[in-house]
Design a protein around this motif. Structure first.
Motif, PDB file in Angstrom:
ATOM      1  N   TYR A 197      -1.252   2.640  11.873  1.00  0.00           N
ATOM      2  CA  TYR A 197      -1.718   3.965  12.337  1.00  0.00           C
ATOM      3  C   TYR A 197      -2.820   3.887  13.388  1.00  0.00           C
ATOM      4  O   TYR A 197      -3.099   4.859  14.072  1.00  0.00           O
ATOM      5  CB  TYR A 197      -2.119   4.868  11.162  1.00  0.00           C
ATOM      6  CG  TYR A 197      -3.363   4.473  10.373  1.00  0.00           C
ATOM      7  CD1 TYR A 197      -4.636   4.593  10.923  1.00  0.00           C
ATOM      8  CD2 TYR A 197      -3.260   4.037   9.061  1.00  0.00           C
ATOM      9  CE1 TYR A 197      -5.771   4.256  10.196  1.00  0.00           C
ATOM     10  CE2 TYR A 197      -4.386   3.703   8.319  1.00  0.00           C
ATOM     11  CZ  TYR A 197      -5.646   3.806   8.898  1.00  0.00           C
ATOM     12  OH  TYR A 197      -6.753   3.471   8.171  1.00  0.00           O
ATOM     13  N   ASN A 237       1.912  14.718  -0.733  1.00  0.00           N
ATOM     14  CA  ASN A 237       1.319  14.187  -1.967  1.00  0.00           C
ATOM     15  C   ASN A 237      -0.118  13.756  -1.768  1.00  0.00           C
ATOM     16  O   ASN A 237      -0.510  12.655  -2.150  1.00  0.00           O
ATOM     17  CB  ASN A 237       2.164  13.011  -2.488  1.00  0.00           C
ATOM     18  CG  ASN A 237       1.752  12.635  -3.896  1.00  0.00           C
ATOM     19  OD1 ASN A 237       1.535  13.509  -4.733  1.00  0.00           O
ATOM     20  ND2 ASN A 237       1.610  11.352  -4.163  1.00  0.00           N
ATOM     21  N   VAL A 268       5.615  16.834  -6.141  1.00  0.00           N
ATOM     22  CA  VAL A 268       5.853  16.491  -7.557  1.00  0.00           C
ATOM     23  C   VAL A 268       4.507  16.241  -8.218  1.00  0.00           C
ATOM     24  O   VAL A 268       3.644  15.579  -7.647  1.00  0.00           O
ATOM     25  CB  VAL A 268       6.728  15.213  -7.667  1.00  0.00           C
ATOM     26  CG1 VAL A 268       6.755  14.683  -9.089  1.00  0.00           C
ATOM     27  CG2 VAL A 268       8.155  15.496  -7.188  1.00  0.00           C
ATOM     28  N   HIS A 313     -10.043   4.193   1.407  1.00  0.00           N
ATOM     29  CA  HIS A 313      -9.430   2.995   2.000  1.00  0.00           C
ATOM     30  C   HIS A 313      -9.177   1.904   0.961  1.00  0.00           C
ATOM     31  O   HIS A 313      -9.237   0.708   1.284  1.00  0.00           O
ATOM     32  CB  HIS A 313     -10.291   2.477   3.164  1.00  0.00           C
ATOM     33  CG  HIS A 313     -10.378   3.470   4.278  1.00  0.00           C
ATOM     34  ND1 HIS A 313      -9.317   3.737   5.117  1.00  0.00           N
ATOM     35  CD2 HIS A 313     -11.375   4.309   4.641  1.00  0.00           C
ATOM     36  CE1 HIS A 313      -9.663   4.687   5.976  1.00  0.00           C
ATOM     37  NE2 HIS A 313     -10.907   5.057   5.710  1.00  0.00           N
ATOM     38  N   ALA A 314      -8.895   2.321  -0.271  1.00  0.00           N
ATOM     39  CA  ALA A 314      -8.597   1.323  -1.309  1.00  0.00           C
ATOM     40  C   ALA A 314      -7.319   0.582  -0.935  1.00  0.00           C
ATOM     41  O   ALA A 314      -6.389   1.162  -0.372  1.00  0.00           O
ATOM     42  CB  ALA A 314      -8.428   2.012  -2.650  1.00  0.00           C
TER      43      ALA A 314
HETATM   44  N1  LIG Z   1       1.527  14.056  -7.328  1.00  0.00           N
HETATM   45  C1  LIG Z   1       0.732  13.572  -8.248  1.00  0.00           C
HETATM   46  O1  LIG Z   1       0.890  13.819  -9.452  1.00  0.00           O
HETATM   47  C2  LIG Z   1      -0.388  12.666  -7.820  1.00  0.00           C
HETATM   48  C3  LIG Z   1      -0.917  11.771  -8.764  1.00  0.00           C
HETATM   49  C4  LIG Z   1      -1.926  10.941  -8.365  1.00  0.00           C
HETATM   50  C5  LIG Z   1      -2.410  10.997  -7.064  1.00  0.00           C
HETATM   51  N2  LIG Z   1      -1.907  11.874  -6.162  1.00  0.00           N
HETATM   52  C6  LIG Z   1      -2.401  11.927  -4.770  1.00  0.00           C
HETATM   53  O2  LIG Z   1      -1.798  10.868  -4.054  1.00  0.00           O
HETATM   54  C7  LIG Z   1      -2.640  10.484  -2.978  1.00  0.00           C
HETATM   55  C8  LIG Z   1      -2.623   8.977  -2.826  1.00  0.00           C
HETATM   56  O3  LIG Z   1      -3.203   8.393  -3.978  1.00  0.00           O
HETATM   57  P1  LIG Z   1      -3.477   6.838  -4.047  1.00  0.00           P
HETATM   58  O4  LIG Z   1      -3.953   6.564  -5.423  1.00  0.00           O
HETATM   59  O5  LIG Z   1      -2.323   6.069  -3.523  1.00  0.00           O
HETATM   60  O6  LIG Z   1      -4.673   6.677  -2.999  1.00  0.00           O
HETATM   61  P2  LIG Z   1      -5.518   5.392  -2.629  1.00  0.00           P
HETATM   62  O7  LIG Z   1      -5.177   4.276  -3.549  1.00  0.00           O
HETATM   63  O8  LIG Z   1      -6.933   5.823  -2.519  1.00  0.00           O
HETATM   64  O9  LIG Z   1      -4.970   4.957  -1.181  1.00  0.00           O
HETATM   65  C9  LIG Z   1      -5.389   5.458  -0.033  1.00  0.00           C
HETATM   66  C10 LIG Z   1      -4.714   4.602   1.081  1.00  0.00           C
HETATM   67  O10 LIG Z   1      -4.528   5.428   2.212  1.00  0.00           O
HETATM   68  C11 LIG Z   1      -4.658   4.627   3.361  1.00  0.00           C
HETATM   69  N3  LIG Z   1      -5.038   5.445   4.514  1.00  0.00           N
HETATM   70  C12 LIG Z   1      -6.236   6.030   4.772  1.00  0.00           C
HETATM   71  N4  LIG Z   1      -6.157   6.710   5.939  1.00  0.00           N
HETATM   72  C13 LIG Z   1      -4.881   6.575   6.397  1.00  0.00           C
HETATM   73  C14 LIG Z   1      -4.194   7.067   7.539  1.00  0.00           C
HETATM   74  N5  LIG Z   1      -4.794   7.825   8.456  1.00  0.00           N
HETATM   75  N6  LIG Z   1      -2.885   6.759   7.674  1.00  0.00           N
HETATM   76  C15 LIG Z   1      -2.240   5.987   6.762  1.00  0.00           C
HETATM   77  N7  LIG Z   1      -2.858   5.467   5.672  1.00  0.00           N
HETATM   78  C16 LIG Z   1      -4.170   5.768   5.496  1.00  0.00           C
HETATM   79  C17 LIG Z   1      -5.733   3.622   3.033  1.00  0.00           C
HETATM   80  O11 LIG Z   1      -5.509   2.435   3.775  1.00  0.00           O
HETATM   81  P3  LIG Z   1      -6.460   1.956   5.004  1.00  0.00           P
HETATM   82  O12 LIG Z   1      -7.618   1.235   4.391  1.00  0.00           O
HETATM   83  O13 LIG Z   1      -5.582   1.054   5.784  1.00  0.00           O
HETATM   84  O14 LIG Z   1      -6.881   3.167   5.762  1.00  0.00           O
HETATM   85  C18 LIG Z   1      -5.536   3.411   1.519  1.00  0.00           C
HETATM   86  O15 LIG Z   1      -4.828   2.216   1.262  1.00  0.00           O
HETATM   87  C19 LIG Z   1      -4.019  11.058  -3.282  1.00  0.00           C
HETATM   88  O16 LIG Z   1      -4.359  12.025  -2.320  1.00  0.00           O
HETATM   89  C20 LIG Z   1      -3.887  11.658  -4.657  1.00  0.00           C
HETATM   90  O17 LIG Z   1      -4.642  12.836  -4.806  1.00  0.00           O
HETATM   91  C21 LIG Z   1      -0.885  12.704  -6.522  1.00  0.00           C
END
Ligand SMILES: NC(=O)c1ccc[n+]([C@@H]2O[C@H](COP(=O)([O-])OP(=O)(O)OC[C@H]3O[C@@H](n4cnc5c(N)ncnc54)[C@H](OP(=O)(O)O)[C@@H]3O)[C@@H](O)[C@H]2O)c1
Length: 322
Positions: A197, A237, A268, A313-314
């Motif tokens: 990105y 999501n 979802v 950025h995890a």
């Molecule tokens: N539907 C549901 O029931 C449900 C359940 C749980 C969570 N969620 C949602 O799902 C989302 C993702 O959760 P997660 O646990 O996977 O988050 P996460 O572990 O915090 O991951 C965030 C990732 O996004 C990347 N990122 C940041 N900026 C970016 C950009 N501009 N373009 C592309 N990638 C980018 C980061 O990588 P870089 O370091 O490379 O930037 C990081 O690896 C959250 O918003 C959460 O609220 C939904």
């Protein structure tokens, strides 16, 4: 026992490691010696009381009802309630518990399954919320089938790293969008195409996708829907959407847009089921799924772990060890 406790909503400085009473398992509950607890952005939302809509939804208007954060857990059964039939002391399990940022925590027996053979407690603790979300979104939201083209925006975090692997095991062709330092990781997890990105805007392309899973929501709905095949499906999501509504904002927008597009929009909300936890465990045991444990912190530093996830950025899953 030691547990992380908060008396008020706030940033990690309200979280303290304290001596508290060990919880007692209810009739259908299991008491676990927590070995590892997965950290999710949902824990941050609940701990800080933002988005505010959560307070209205029953988490406590002025002060948190849940004074110890954490739901994802992996650990060892130490005691069981009188009505528990599936577990006994000594069993190693993972799933959804309550107040898991602690040395001991309780969980409903139906929300736990056996830890996959060969997985560490840290790896198992990463699985519940993020793994269930990835599985349910791709299977029930996207209804992904072999040969379909999926794009995952935000592919290097907790859900993204599971989603890339699960989609590959379903036979999809996966395009993963991530930052420069995660390109090798998502390729190694099986992504067929990678978009960095920092170099490229994935919406400026002539490629078309059958499904888009977006964890970031940093592009307009119209641009994302325009990338879909005529019967394609878009799954917004992201839980981030402002202090008041959070991810609810994207859901409302989805409802408003639906009547004007032939594409399917399918947000979802993940739910914990024993069958799906077992499915994740099977995928781990068959070698189709692994947890990328990005960082671990000891229980006393749970606040730093939460802050790290909130910074956005995890890499893979963040885990607290107890
Ligand atoms: N539907 C549901 O029931 C449900 C359940 C749980 C969570 N969620 C949602 O799902 C989302 C993702 O959760 P997660 O646990 O996977 O988050 P996460 O572990 O915090 O991951 C965030 C990732 O996004 C990347 N990122 C940041 N900026 C970016 C950009 N501009 N373009 C592309 N990638 C980018 C980061 O990588 P870089 O370091 O490379 O930037 C990081 O690896 C959250 O918003 C959460 O609220 C939904």
């Amino acid at each position: 026992m030691k547990a992380i406790v908060q008396d008020s909503y706030g940033t990690p400085d309200v979280l303290e490691l304290r001596d508290v009473e060990q919880p007692e398992p209810g009739e259908r509950e299991v008491l676990l010696r927590v070995r590892a607890a997965g950290v999710n952005i949902a824990d941050w939302f609940i701990s800080t009381g933002t988005p505010y809509v959560l307070r209205l939804a029953g988490f406590g208007l002025r002060t948190p009802k849940r004074t110890t954060p954490g739901t994802d857990v992996a650990g060892e059964v130490v005691a069981v309630g009188a009505g528990v039939t599936r577990f006994k002391p000594g069993d190693e399990v993972f799933g959804e518990g309550r107040a898991t940022f602690a040395e001991y925590a309780c969980a409903d027996e139906d929300n736990l399954v056996a830890k996959p053979a060969g997985a560490t407690f840290e790896e198992a603790a990463g699985l519940p919320l993020a793994g269930l979300t990835a599985l349910q979104i791709l299977r029930d939201g996207a209804r992904l089938t072999e040969g379909q083209r999926l794009l995952v925006n935000g592919s290097s975090g907790g859900i993204g790293t599971y989603a890339v692997q699960i989609a590959k095991s379903m036979g999809a062709e996966v395009t993963a969008v991530c930052g420069p330092h995660n390109v090798d990781l998502v390729r190694e997890l099986g992504a067929d195409h990678v978009v960095d990105y920092s170099r490229e805007d994935f919406t400026r392309t002539s490629e078309r996708y059958d499904a888009i899973l977006d964890h970031i929501m940093n592009h307009p709905f119209s641009a994302l829907l325009g990338l879909l095949t005529p019967r394609g499906v878009f799954m917004p999501n992201s839980g981030n959407g402002g202090k008041w509504m959070g991810g609810g904002r994207h859901r409302i927008k989805a409802e408003l847009v639906k009547p004007f597009t032939r594409r399917r929009i399918a947000p979802v909300l993940a739910r914990t089921t024993r069958a799906d936890l077992e499915e994740l465990a099977r995928m781990v045991e068959s070698g189709h799924l692994r947890t990328v444990v990005g960082r671990t912190w000891p229980l006393s530093d749970a606040g730093r772990a939460l802050q790290h996830v909130a910074d956005g950025h995890a890499r893979g899953k963040v885990v607290v060890t107890a």
